[in-house]
Design an enzyme around this catalytic site. Structure first.
Site, PDB file in Angstrom:
ATOM      1  N   ASP A  17       0.830  -1.208   0.000  1.00  0.00           N
ATOM      2  CA  ASP A  17       0.000   0.000   0.000  1.00  0.00           C
ATOM      3  C   ASP A  17       0.866   1.261   0.000  1.00  0.00           C
ATOM      4  O   ASP A  17       1.968   1.258   0.548  1.00  0.00           O
ATOM      5  CB  ASP A  17      -0.898  -0.031   1.254  1.00  0.00           C
ATOM      6  CG  ASP A  17      -2.089   0.903   1.120  1.00  0.00           C
ATOM      7  OD1 ASP A  17      -2.275   1.495   0.033  1.00  0.00           O
ATOM      8  OD2 ASP A  17      -2.828   1.044   2.107  1.00  0.00           O
ATOM      9  N   GLU A  71     -12.209  -5.020  -4.688  1.00  0.00           N
ATOM     10  CA  GLU A  71     -12.844  -3.707  -4.556  1.00  0.00           C
ATOM     11  C   GLU A  71     -12.125  -2.618  -5.373  1.00  0.00           C
ATOM     12  O   GLU A  71     -12.661  -1.529  -5.579  1.00  0.00           O
ATOM     13  CB  GLU A  71     -12.890  -3.280  -3.083  1.00  0.00           C
ATOM     14  CG  GLU A  71     -13.849  -4.108  -2.224  1.00  0.00           C
ATOM     15  CD  GLU A  71     -13.299  -5.476  -1.828  1.00  0.00           C
ATOM     16  OE1 GLU A  71     -12.065  -5.600  -1.667  1.00  0.00           O
ATOM     17  OE2 GLU A  71     -14.090  -6.433  -1.713  1.00  0.00           O
ATOM     18  N   ASN A  72     -10.903  -2.898  -5.828  1.00  0.00           N
ATOM     19  CA  ASN A  72     -10.133  -1.871  -6.547  1.00  0.00           C
ATOM     20  C   ASN A  72     -10.706  -1.516  -7.914  1.00  0.00           C
ATOM     21  O   ASN A  72     -10.310  -0.518  -8.519  1.00  0.00           O
ATOM     22  CB  ASN A  72      -8.660  -2.286  -6.710  1.00  0.00           C
ATOM     23  CG  ASN A  72      -7.842  -2.124  -5.445  1.00  0.00           C
ATOM     24  OD1 ASN A  72      -6.902  -2.878  -5.196  1.00  0.00           O
ATOM     25  ND2 ASN A  72      -8.185  -1.141  -4.607  1.00  0.00           N
ATOM     26  N   ARG A  90      -5.149  -1.960   8.750  1.00  0.00           N
ATOM     27  CA  ARG A  90      -6.356  -2.713   8.384  1.00  0.00           C
ATOM     28  C   ARG A  90      -5.932  -3.976   7.647  1.00  0.00           C
ATOM     29  O   ARG A  90      -4.848  -4.024   7.088  1.00  0.00           O
ATOM     30  CB  ARG A  90      -7.182  -1.894   7.375  1.00  0.00           C
ATOM     31  CG  ARG A  90      -8.103  -0.879   7.901  1.00  0.00           C
ATOM     32  CD  ARG A  90      -9.021  -0.392   6.763  1.00  0.00           C
ATOM     33  NE  ARG A  90      -8.283   0.263   5.691  1.00  0.00           N
ATOM     34  CZ  ARG A  90      -7.877   1.523   5.719  1.00  0.00           C
ATOM     35  NH1 ARG A  90      -8.103   2.277   6.769  1.00  0.00           N
ATOM     36  NH2 ARG A  90      -7.213   2.046   4.706  1.00  0.00           N
TER      37      ARG A  90
HETATM   38  C1  IPE Z   1      -1.465   0.277  -3.447  1.00  0.00           C
HETATM   39  O1  IPE Z   1      -1.259   1.631  -3.488  1.00  0.00           O
HETATM   40  C2  IPE Z   1      -1.674  -0.326  -4.810  1.00  0.00           C
HETATM   41  C3  IPE Z   1      -3.052  -0.751  -5.118  1.00  0.00           C
HETATM   42  C4  IPE Z   1      -4.013  -0.910  -4.253  1.00  0.00           C
HETATM   43  C5  IPE Z   1      -3.363  -1.047  -6.509  1.00  0.00           C
HETATM   44  P1  IPE Z   1      -2.473   2.646  -3.448  1.00  0.00           P
HETATM   45  O2  IPE Z   1      -2.890   2.929  -4.860  1.00  0.00           O
HETATM   46  O3  IPE Z   1      -3.555   2.157  -2.563  1.00  0.00           O
HETATM   47  O4  IPE Z   1      -1.780   3.938  -2.849  1.00  0.00           O
HETATM   48  P2  IPE Z   1      -2.407   5.000  -1.837  1.00  0.00           P
HETATM   49  O5  IPE Z   1      -2.999   4.238  -0.696  1.00  0.00           O
HETATM   50  O6  IPE Z   1      -3.438   5.781  -2.602  1.00  0.00           O
HETATM   51  O7  IPE Z   1      -1.234   5.836  -1.441  1.00  0.00           O
HETATM   52 MG    MG Z   2      -4.083   2.445  -0.616  1.00  0.00          MG
END
Ligand code: IPE
Ligand code: MG
Length: 243
Positions: free
Chosen positions: A18, A65-66, A192
């Site tokens: 993350d 969920e992404n 989390r």
């Molecule tokens: C993690 O980095 C990568 C993915 C979930 C694809 P994030 O994209 O969640 O980065 P932040 O949390 O916005 O900094």
């Molecule tokens: Mg993130």
């Protein structure tokens, strides 16, 4: 590496990668550049874990969920790994790690699935570190998937009610061939679990760091492993001196 007890390595480490977006934002770069750097870091940490002798590392790269993220970001995350694999395929095939894609398969493109399938097949006999790449992964989905397989077997009289044990559930999870999970690392300061490996986390040690994923280097992994090695793992039992 000097301070690590090589006789007490975690066999299976899972990492919630993350902080890519924040890493990019801090540098006034588009979020995708954070994902790019994060992708390279998966390669680097995999190599280092393999060198240390860790048996398995499971990376959480894209959750069920992404998909709710802006389309351009989703598009990047669904295509960058393909370019990446093309570029590093030769060294991965010549190396010792084995690669496995973990998660739902029905929402990924054919090209995505084929690229990973090819890499999985080409590395399946490698005896080094198993690298699990979780894409469109979510624990609720994984457990539901396992329950459906078991229900089907029950319906077809292949198993009885008494055959439904924790071991049977585990045998139907995507991680079935891997050692038990010892250590979960989450970068970027969030504390989390985010629907990651809920079942497998049963007795894992948890490690949270403020370091953003693209900055999480070999020294940071050393720190996490050393922290893990100072934990007292009792698995619900008692310390020897209290027995
Ligand atoms: C993690 O980095 C990568 C993915 C979930 C694809 P994030 O994209 O969640 O980065 P932040 O949390 O916005 O900094
Ligand atoms: Mg993130």
């Amino acid at each position: 590496m000097e301070n690590i007890d090589m006789n007490n390595l975690p066999k299976h480490i899972a990492i919630i990668c993350d902080g890519n977006g924040r890493w990019a934002k801090k540098r006034l770069l588009p979020r995708t550049m954070g994902h790019r750097k994060g992708g390279f870091n998966i390669r680097d940490i995999s190599r280092y874990a393999n060198k240390l002798g860790i048996k398995c590392v499971t990376f959480f790269c894209f959750s069920t969920e992404n998909w709710n993220r802006p389309q351009a970001e989703v598009d990047y995350l669904m295509t960058a790994p393909l370019r990446f694999i093309k570029r590093f395929k030769k060294s991965l095939i010549e190396g010792t790690t084995s690669i496995k894609l973990i998660g739902r398969k029905d929402r990924l493109s054919e090209e995505f699935l084929n690229t990973f399938k090819e890499l999985e097949d080409a590395t399946k006999d490698h005896t080094g570190c198993r690298i699990n790449i979780c894409v469109d992964y979510g624990s609720y989905e994984e457990i539901t998937h396992a329950v459906k397989i078991i229900a089907e077997d029950y319906k077809n009289n292949k198993i009885s009610l008494d055959d439904i044990t924790p071991q049977l559930i585990e045998n139907n999870l995507y991680t079935k061939d891997n050692p038990p999970l010892d250590l979960l690392i989450r970068t970027s300061g969030e504390k989390r679990i985010s629907n990651f490996l809920l079942w497998q986390l049963g007795y894992a040690e948890l490690y949270f760091t403020d370091t953003l994923w693209p900055d999480f280097d070999n020294k940071e992994l050393d720190k996490a492993i050393i922290d893990y090695q100072h934990r007292e793992r009792r698995f619900g039992g008692l310390k020897d001196e209290n027995k």
